[in-house]
Write an enzyme that holds these catalytic residues in place. Sequence first.
Site, mmCIF file in Angstrom:
data_model
loop_
_atom_site.group_PDB
_atom_site.id
_atom_site.type_symbol
_atom_site.label_atom_id
_atom_site.label_comp_id
_atom_site.label_asym_id
_atom_site.label_seq_id
_atom_site.Cartn_x
_atom_site.Cartn_y
_atom_site.Cartn_z
ATOM 1 N N LYS A 1 61.174 62.639 108.052
ATOM 2 C CA LYS A 1 60.291 61.340 106.951
ATOM 3 C C LYS A 1 61.298 61.667 106.266
ATOM 4 O O LYS A 1 61.211 62.187 105.122
ATOM 5 C CB LYS A 1 59.103 61.499 107.164
ATOM 6 C CG LYS A 1 58.453 60.722 105.912
ATOM 7 C CD LYS A 1 57.373 60.645 106.383
ATOM 8 C CE LYS A 1 56.248 60.729 105.494
ATOM 9 N NZ LYS A 1 56.201 60.126 103.537
ATOM 10 N N GLN B 1 54.950 45.402 102.951
ATOM 11 C CA GLN B 1 53.950 44.299 102.868
ATOM 12 C C GLN B 1 54.598 43.504 102.724
ATOM 13 O O GLN B 1 55.091 43.435 101.219
ATOM 14 C CB GLN B 1 52.780 44.991 102.456
ATOM 15 C CG GLN B 1 51.417 44.279 102.317
ATOM 16 C CD GLN B 1 50.215 44.382 102.117
ATOM 17 O OE1 GLN B 1 49.971 45.922 101.381
ATOM 18 N NE2 GLN B 1 49.289 43.825 101.889
ATOM 19 N N ASP B 2 54.807 42.040 103.016
ATOM 20 C CA ASP B 2 55.206 41.183 102.210
ATOM 21 C C ASP B 2 55.011 39.473 103.326
ATOM 22 O O ASP B 2 53.997 39.837 104.621
ATOM 23 C CB ASP B 2 56.532 40.886 101.863
ATOM 24 C CG ASP B 2 57.397 39.770 101.136
ATOM 25 O OD1 ASP B 2 55.804 38.494 100.846
ATOM 26 O OD2 ASP B 2 57.849 40.292 100.062
ATOM 27 N N ILE B 3 55.107 38.921 102.955
ATOM 28 C CA ILE B 3 54.813 37.335 103.653
ATOM 29 C C ILE B 3 55.217 37.896 105.051
ATOM 30 O O ILE B 3 56.979 38.286 105.686
ATOM 31 C CB ILE B 3 55.167 36.456 103.096
ATOM 32 C CG1 ILE B 3 56.623 35.671 103.369
ATOM 33 C CG2 ILE B 3 54.518 35.522 101.868
ATOM 34 C CD1 ILE B 3 57.667 34.333 103.158
ATOM 35 N N PRO B 4 54.738 36.887 106.465
ATOM 36 C CA PRO B 4 54.980 37.884 107.574
ATOM 37 C C PRO B 4 56.767 37.267 107.747
ATOM 38 O O PRO B 4 57.308 38.123 108.192
ATOM 39 C CB PRO B 4 54.618 36.689 108.232
ATOM 40 C CG PRO B 4 53.161 36.592 107.785
ATOM 41 C CD PRO B 4 53.783 36.211 106.533
ATOM 42 N N ASN B 5 57.513 36.363 107.303
ATOM 43 C CA ASN B 5 58.757 36.040 108.059
ATOM 44 C C ASN B 5 59.714 36.952 106.694
ATOM 45 O O ASN B 5 60.607 37.419 107.644
ATOM 46 C CB ASN B 5 58.943 33.997 107.334
ATOM 47 C CG ASN B 5 60.626 34.353 107.673
ATOM 48 O OD1 ASN B 5 60.519 34.367 108.234
ATOM 49 N ND2 ASN B 5 61.877 34.231 106.780
ATOM 50 N N ARG C 1 55.257 69.575 101.280
ATOM 51 C CA ARG C 1 55.323 70.956 101.126
ATOM 52 C C ARG C 1 55.484 72.489 101.531
ATOM 53 O O ARG C 1 55.810 72.903 100.765
ATOM 54 C CB ARG C 1 54.627 70.712 99.239
ATOM 55 C CG ARG C 1 55.214 70.030 98.696
ATOM 56 C CD ARG C 1 54.171 69.565 98.015
ATOM 57 N NE ARG C 1 53.045 68.340 98.223
ATOM 58 C CZ ARG C 1 51.886 67.677 98.086
ATOM 59 N NH1 ARG C 1 51.955 67.385 96.610
ATOM 60 N NH2 ARG C 1 50.808 67.082 98.471
ATOM 61 N N ASP D 1 59.563 55.861 106.537
ATOM 62 C CA ASP D 1 58.032 55.700 105.321
ATOM 63 C C ASP D 1 58.696 54.527 104.760
ATOM 64 O O ASP D 1 58.490 55.085 103.452
ATOM 65 C CB ASP D 1 58.062 57.249 105.174
ATOM 66 C CG ASP D 1 56.352 55.723 104.784
ATOM 67 O OD1 ASP D 1 55.698 55.949 105.042
ATOM 68 O OD2 ASP D 1 55.762 57.342 104.558
ATOM 69 N N ARG E 1 48.599 71.680 106.242
ATOM 70 C CA ARG E 1 48.991 73.070 105.561
ATOM 71 C C ARG E 1 47.810 73.939 106.403
ATOM 72 O O ARG E 1 47.046 74.350 107.001
ATOM 73 C CB ARG E 1 47.512 72.670 104.899
ATOM 74 C CG ARG E 1 48.137 71.643 103.623
ATOM 75 C CD ARG E 1 48.732 72.517 102.759
ATOM 76 N NE ARG E 1 49.420 71.887 101.888
ATOM 77 C CZ ARG E 1 50.253 70.011 102.054
ATOM 78 N NH1 ARG E 1 50.465 69.454 103.568
ATOM 79 N NH2 ARG E 1 50.511 69.340 100.532
ATOM 80 N N THR F 1 45.168 56.925 100.817
ATOM 81 C CA THR F 1 44.210 57.866 100.525
ATOM 82 C C THR F 1 43.966 57.904 99.676
ATOM 83 O O THR F 1 42.650 58.523 98.641
ATOM 84 C CB THR F 1 44.934 59.184 101.385
ATOM 85 O OG1 THR F 1 45.895 59.251 101.011
ATOM 86 C CG2 THR F 1 44.576 59.201 102.790
ATOM 87 N N LYS G 1 56.637 51.809 103.954
ATOM 88 C CA LYS G 1 55.183 51.419 103.914
ATOM 89 C C LYS G 1 55.541 49.334 103.633
ATOM 90 O O LYS G 1 54.815 49.067 102.264
ATOM 91 C CB LYS G 1 54.366 51.298 103.082
ATOM 92 C CG LYS G 1 54.383 52.413 103.060
ATOM 93 C CD LYS G 1 53.147 53.323 102.250
ATOM 94 C CE LYS G 1 52.806 55.008 102.958
ATOM 95 N NZ LYS G 1 53.379 55.613 102.966
HETATM 96 O O1 C5P Z 1 53.765 67.711 101.031
HETATM 97 P P1 C5P Z 1 52.778 67.664 102.356
HETATM 98 O O2 C5P Z 1 53.066 68.182 103.199
HETATM 99 O O3 C5P Z 1 51.549 67.108 101.399
HETATM 100 O O4 C5P Z 1 53.226 65.774 102.579
HETATM 101 C C1 C5P Z 1 53.019 64.740 103.668
HETATM 102 C C2 C5P Z 1 53.971 62.801 103.465
HETATM 103 O O5 C5P Z 1 52.634 62.667 103.483
HETATM 104 C C3 C5P Z 1 54.080 62.605 102.188
HETATM 105 O O6 C5P Z 1 55.255 62.572 102.360
HETATM 106 C C4 C5P Z 1 53.126 61.949 101.185
HETATM 107 O O7 C5P Z 1 53.690 60.810 100.639
HETATM 108 C C5 C5P Z 1 52.857 61.329 103.054
HETATM 109 N N1 C5P Z 1 51.471 60.712 102.995
HETATM 110 C C6 C5P Z 1 50.136 61.505 102.901
HETATM 111 N N2 C5P Z 1 49.028 61.250 103.027
HETATM 112 C C7 C5P Z 1 48.768 59.360 103.835
HETATM 113 C C8 C5P Z 1 49.932 58.853 103.568
HETATM 114 C C9 C5P Z 1 51.521 59.246 103.307
HETATM 115 O O8 C5P Z 1 49.886 62.547 102.229
HETATM 116 N N3 C5P Z 1 48.018 59.333 103.646
#
Ligand code: C5P
Length: 239
Positions: A33, A64-68, A216, A60, A186, A124, A62
């Site tokens: 990613k 977000q703007d007007i559809p066109n 990480r 990744d 994790r 989140t 993300k």
């Molecule tokens: O280091 P870690 O495993 O926490 O990284 C998770 C990845 O997923 C990061 O790139 C983080 O920005 C992304 N992410 C997240 N939670 C979300 C959306 C994306 O941790 N809700």
Amino acid sequence: MRGPLIVSLDVWNREGLFKIIDQFPTDEGMTVKIGMELFYGEGPTIVKELLNKGFKIFLDLKLQDIPNTVKMGMMQIGRMGVTYTTVHALGGSEMIAAAKEGLELGSEEAGVPTPKLLAVTELTSITEDALENEQNCKLDMVDQVVSLAKLAKRSGADGVITSPLEVSSLKEQVGNDFLYVTPGIRPANFPKDDQSRTATPKQAAEYGSSALVVGRPIIRAEDPVAAYHKMLEEWNYAN
Ligand code: C5P
């Protein structure tokens, strides 16, 4: 078949990127990613370089703007040959549909597979309080996430990004024919860092995640390749 364990390359520049990526075998069809910090710093050539090395890409950004505008942005992304990309579901049904259309147009034009479109529901980082008092949303967080996931699905998205702990209830309400891609992974006994609601790869498999995103625990490990293979094995062989 269980989807990929996607390694999140959250690094600042190409030096940092290749320091990690050059350790990995290129013949395993591994998915990585790339987020906005690397993409804005290094540009689309970094995507090409990783594709040429044999990696699959989750880009990744993300949108977000007007559809066109989103449609045109997604046409460019569609041409790149990436496997997954993202929009904010809060951009609405027309924007999500336009994103999908852009991806289809761009990928057809370039003769590459159409990237899977994943929607981010509520970030989140958004608290219940912010949802109520900043977004003025009448629903609680769970209902809002389900509502946005349903919106994304009927607008043509292929899946959502979600916490592994929410997958089973989302699946019940949104369906099995949708991707649930989960960060917040994790290994057992690993620090949670800034993630609060985490699961191990085995737990995520049990909850029904379609694919994992891990940063990480892999990229900061002493031996990133060994950490990746250990988590991959747990993910692939969980019941
Ligand atoms: O280091 P870690 O495993 O926490 O990284 C998770 C990845 O997923 C990061 O790139 C983080 O920005 C992304 N992410 C997240 N939670 C979300 C959306 C994306 O941790 N809700």
